[in-house]
Design an enzyme around this catalytic site. Structure first.
Site, PDB file in Angstrom:
ATOM      1  N   ASP A 486      23.491 -16.901 -18.073  1.00 43.20           N
ATOM      2  CA  ASP A 486      24.037 -18.244 -18.306  1.00 43.20           C
ATOM      3  C   ASP A 486      22.970 -19.161 -18.900  1.00 43.20           C
ATOM      4  OD1 ASP A 486      25.874 -20.305 -18.238  1.00 43.20           O
ATOM      5  OD2 ASP A 486      26.277 -20.141 -16.086  1.00 43.20           O
ATOM      6  N   ASP A 556      34.441 -21.870 -20.464  1.00 46.56           N
ATOM      7  CA  ASP A 556      34.685 -22.115 -19.041  1.00 46.56           C
ATOM      8  C   ASP A 556      36.148 -22.454 -18.799  1.00 46.56           C
ATOM      9  OD1 ASP A 556      32.252 -21.596 -17.963  1.00 46.56           O
ATOM     10  OD2 ASP A 556      31.570 -23.671 -17.869  1.00 46.56           O
TER      11      ASP A 556
HETATM   12  C1  DGJ Z   1      28.654 -22.137 -16.144  1.00 49.07           C
HETATM   13  C2  DGJ Z   1      29.386 -20.864 -16.402  1.00 49.07           C
HETATM   14  O1  DGJ Z   1      30.082 -20.915 -17.611  1.00 49.07           O
HETATM   15  C3  DGJ Z   1      30.315 -20.598 -15.231  1.00 49.07           C
HETATM   16  O2  DGJ Z   1      31.112 -19.488 -15.485  1.00 49.07           O
HETATM   17  C4  DGJ Z   1      29.467 -20.401 -14.008  1.00 49.07           C
HETATM   18  O3  DGJ Z   1      28.693 -19.255 -14.159  1.00 49.07           O
HETATM   19  C5  DGJ Z   1      28.604 -21.620 -13.774  1.00 49.07           C
HETATM   20  N1  DGJ Z   1      27.872 -21.997 -14.939  1.00 49.07           N
HETATM   21  C6  DGJ Z   1      27.633 -21.381 -12.641  1.00 49.07           C
HETATM   22  O4  DGJ Z   1      26.759 -22.385 -12.497  1.00 49.07           O
END
Ligand code: DGJ
Length: 755
Positions: A486, A556
């Site tokens: 991430d 997301d």
């Molecule tokens: C952003 C990501 O896109 C999410 O899927 C998740 O992993 C969160 N960060 C965790 O902090």
């Protein structure tokens, strides 16, 4: 290599797809889909004669290029098409290269020195790029240019792939003089088109609504998309598509320029005073300056240029194939990707070992293959205010460590995956306490915080080394089969303590080089791990990342309706095998929308499928549906992940109420069609959905998923010819008495199997 591949290779070498005509001083890069013609003009500069439909080989095309670049006159400055325009001469359009010389001036006049044609494709030092697996698959040429007064030497590299309408380009700039130089613009590609009748297509948006298709007709002057964030970003994809205003999905001309890069970029088109168009793509020159000592080199990232006369579909098919098979690499490139469940939206930071094992157990029973533990497993991270950088398991939550949890997951018969965010540090962390100077910032200025975290300075090799060591330890400590990498904030106060004042303009690119170094070392050290890249969803979903991680978390936003636009937009350039797509709970956490679970799955099926929820809270009926979905996806994943993806009805056209797309197997014996209707409409009209890429002579048995006992089932669950399905189509008419059965957010899959 099998015999057939060998034969093709030998054949490829015999009919070299790059031809040098010494009398015309012309290079012709050619395959049966595209021609790219370059000529050394009379003054030694390199003219661009043609990129587009294949032209006959063995002929001179020197008449296509103007006599030569004459420098400043009132009329000669615009129409000449140049391969790599420089600043300071009579071409007043956007330059591809600007180099500040010892006297402070920036004029250059590059002249042809030599060229070299070779089979295959070379890699680019420190940067990801497309590749050839055998010499016959691609042919390359490197053209050396020189600016004698400054000693600047430029090598323009081109690769034409045998089976795609694609030319990949990059540039190496060398200081062949004796004084220090500063490169302030170094584009990866510049493309001159002889008219301005183009529509610029860009993939733009924001967090949770990434890669929406946006069109605008070119107008005189410059129009661009760019990033200055230190990442390609949620806002714009690092690409530029030009299509004719009349070009559709299936017909008409289109050019694609796509950058294999994950940092600051510029994609720009300029309509000049004589109605020509220049497009350029590369590292964003804003804030960029690279010092070249005598003898030193600078490599630009790769730009992948494609041309299609078969509409956007032709362009997409070319990119999908190349990016899936000759940009993505590693042991997972061709393997079916596992169906996963990720705990993020199910638990956020509030979990312990038993809760995770409970989720995994239910998931396992439903057929899910991989359990992914997301954020919150390390340091003392109960929310997003702390612990990034401390990659040590939190034993309050996981008393048996990552290893203990990983083994329990494996004992269930599942694979285990882990989330990391290696580039970041929380101010509340042991790493920051020990090395406050490792976070990017400018001495004497407050650092801008974002998501309460700071970015580590990956332009510094010792920080990359540290991250390689600690992340390797984590990955080696447990049975980890998958990593979600991430990256949740962009870079502010860009500067590196390790760079002298005059080199701060190198910072952003050096960060990306450090990132690629880290990714390359970790994927090299753990070749069996499947890496998925993520940046708050689609904030760094770009071709550069695909070279390390064959799949990315597309957004997301898991809302099925929002995902229609996001996945449609991404599909202009990216294959379905690169798009993570999950079913999450309702009400959706990003939009509050309640869509049927079948609709959520029917959208996510057209990507790398998974779940993002607490499986233990699913009702009995939902569990049965999930089990059915997982089984369905496993039956069709080869087709979806590796087949031909075809867009049928756009959510960006008309009122956007309907979307349709399909995946077709390479042998055209199987296909899955997805149709989605956002809002139901009373008393609907006639609705036919014509399919594409089917075998016209085959007869396909059609089944529906989910099955339904109504007109749609009755009218379509038949055996029908590929020709008929192409020319007449599926019947989407809904009987007016049955409309209410479908409701809002209706999704229907049609499965076709040739008999
Ligand atoms: C952003 C990501 O896109 C999410 O899927 C998740 O992993 C969160 N960060 C965790 O902090």
């Amino acid at each position: 290599m099998d015999d057939r591949a060998l034969d093709r290779d030998v054949e490829g070498l015999l009919t070299m797809p790059i031809e040098w005509d010494a009398s015309a001083r012309q290079l012709h890069l050619r395959n049966d889909q595209v021609s790219y013609l370059i000529r050394v003009l009379e003054d030694g500069s390199i003219g661009q004669l043609h990129f587009g439909a294949p032209l006959a080989d063995g002929r001179s095309y020197r008449h296509l290029g103007r006599a030569g670049f004459q420098g400043f006159t009132n009329r000669l400055d615009d129409p000449i098409a140049l391969e790599y325009p420089t600043a300071g001469g009579g071409d007043f359009r956007m330059p591809a290269l600007v180099v500040e010389q010892a006297d402070g001036s920036s004029s250059l006049r590059l002249e042809y020195a030599s060229h070299r044609i070779f089979p295959g494709k070379a890699s680019i030092d420190g940067l990801p790029s497309t590749y050839a697996e055998s010499a016959g698959e691609a042919t390359s040429v490197e053209i050396e240019l020189v600016d004698r007064p400054s000693g600047v030497q430029v090598a323009l590299s081109y690769t034409i792939f045998r089976d795609a309408p694609i030319v990949a380009r990059h540039v190496r700039i060398r200081n062949g003089g004796s004084a220090r130089l500063r490169v302030t613009t170094a584009m990866s590609a510049s493309l001159d088109l002889p008219d301005d009748a183009w529509t610029l297509v860009q993939l733009s948006g924001a967090w949770a609504r990434e890669r929406h298709v946006t069109d605008r007709r070119l107008a005189p002057g410059r129009q661009s998309t760019a990033s200055l964030r230190g990442a390609s970003g949620h806002e714009h994809d690092p690409s530029l598509i030009l299509r004719r205003p009349t070009t559709t999905e299936t017909s008409g001309e289109a050019y694609g320029l796509s950058l294999v890069y994950s940092g600051n970029f510029l994609a720009e088109a300029e309509v000049g005073l004589y109605g020509t168009t220049r497009a350029r793509l590369g590292i964003n020159p804003e804030g960029f300056a690279w010092t070249l000592e005598p003898g030193a080199d600078f490599n630009t990232p790769e730009a992948v240029l494609a041309w299609s006369n078969d509409g956007l579909d032709g362009l997409s098919a070319a990119y999908h194939g190349l990016y899936r098979e000759r940009l993505a690499r590693g042991s997972w490139r061709d393997r079916p990707r596992p169906v996963l469940i990720n705990n993020w939206e199910g638990t956020y930071f509030a979990f312990d070992e038993q809760k995770l094992v409970d989720i995994a157990t239910v998931a396992r029973d439903l057929g899910i293959e991989l359990f992914v533990l997301d954020d919150g497993w390390f340091g003392a991270r109960d929310d997003d205010t702390s612990s990034l950088g401390d990659w040590v398991v939190d034993r309050r939550k996981l008393p048996n460590g990552i290893d203990g949890l990983g083994r329990r997951i494996e004992d269930l018969g599942m694979r285990f995956g882990l989330w990391i965010e290696p580039e970041m540090v929380s101010e509340k962390s042991q790493l920051f306490a020990a090395h406050p100077d490792w976070a990017i910032g400018v001495a004497g200025r407050p650092r801008t915080e974002s998501r309460q975290q700071l970015v580590l300075d990956l332009s510094r090799p010792e920080i990359v080394d540290h991250l390689f060591t600690v992340i390797s330890e984590v990955l080696a400590s447990a049975p980890i089969s998958y990593v979600k990498w991430d990256m949740n904030r962009n870079i502010t106060e860009p500067a590196s303590l390790a760079l002298p004042a005059e080199r701060q303009g190198e910072f952003f690119h050096r960060y990306i080089l450090g990132l690629y170094d880290l990714y390359g070392r970790l994927t090299g050290a753990f070749p069996e791990i499947l890496f998925e890249s993520c940046a708050g969803g689609g904030g760094r979903f770009d071709p550069g990342m695909l070279a390390y991680a064959p799949q990315a978390w597309t957004s997301d936003d898991t809302d099925a309706i929002e995902r229609l636009r996001i996945q449609w937009g991404a599909s202009l350039l990216y294959p379905t095998s690169s798009m993570g797509a999950h079913v999450s709970a309702v009400p959706n956490h990003q939009t509050g929308r309640r869509t049927p679970i079948a609709t959520r799955a029917a959208v996510a099926f057209f990507g790398v499928f998974g779940y993002e929820l607490d499986a233990t809270s699913l009702s009995g009926a939902e569990r049965a549906e999930v089990a059915d979905q997982v089984a369905f996806y496993k039956d069709h994943r080869e087709l979806v992940q590796r087949g031909r993806f075809v867009r049928l009805r756009s959510p960006f056209e008309g009122d956007g109420n309907e979307t349709a797309w399909m995946s077709v197997s390479d042998d055209r014996r199987q296909a899955v069609v997805g149709f989605y209707q956002t809002l139901t409409r009373p008393n609907p009209g006639v609705n036919r959905l014509r399919l594409r890429e089917l075998d016209p002579s085959a007869r396909y048995r059609i089944t529906l998923w989910p099955a339904r006992a109504d007109t749609v089932e009755r009218d379509n669950a038949l055996v029908r010819g590929g020709d008929e399905l192409t020319e007449v189509g599926l019947f989407l008419d809904v009987d007016r008495h049955e409309v209410a059965n479908h409701g809002d957010y209706w999704a229907q899959l049609f499965i076709l199997r040739a008999e």
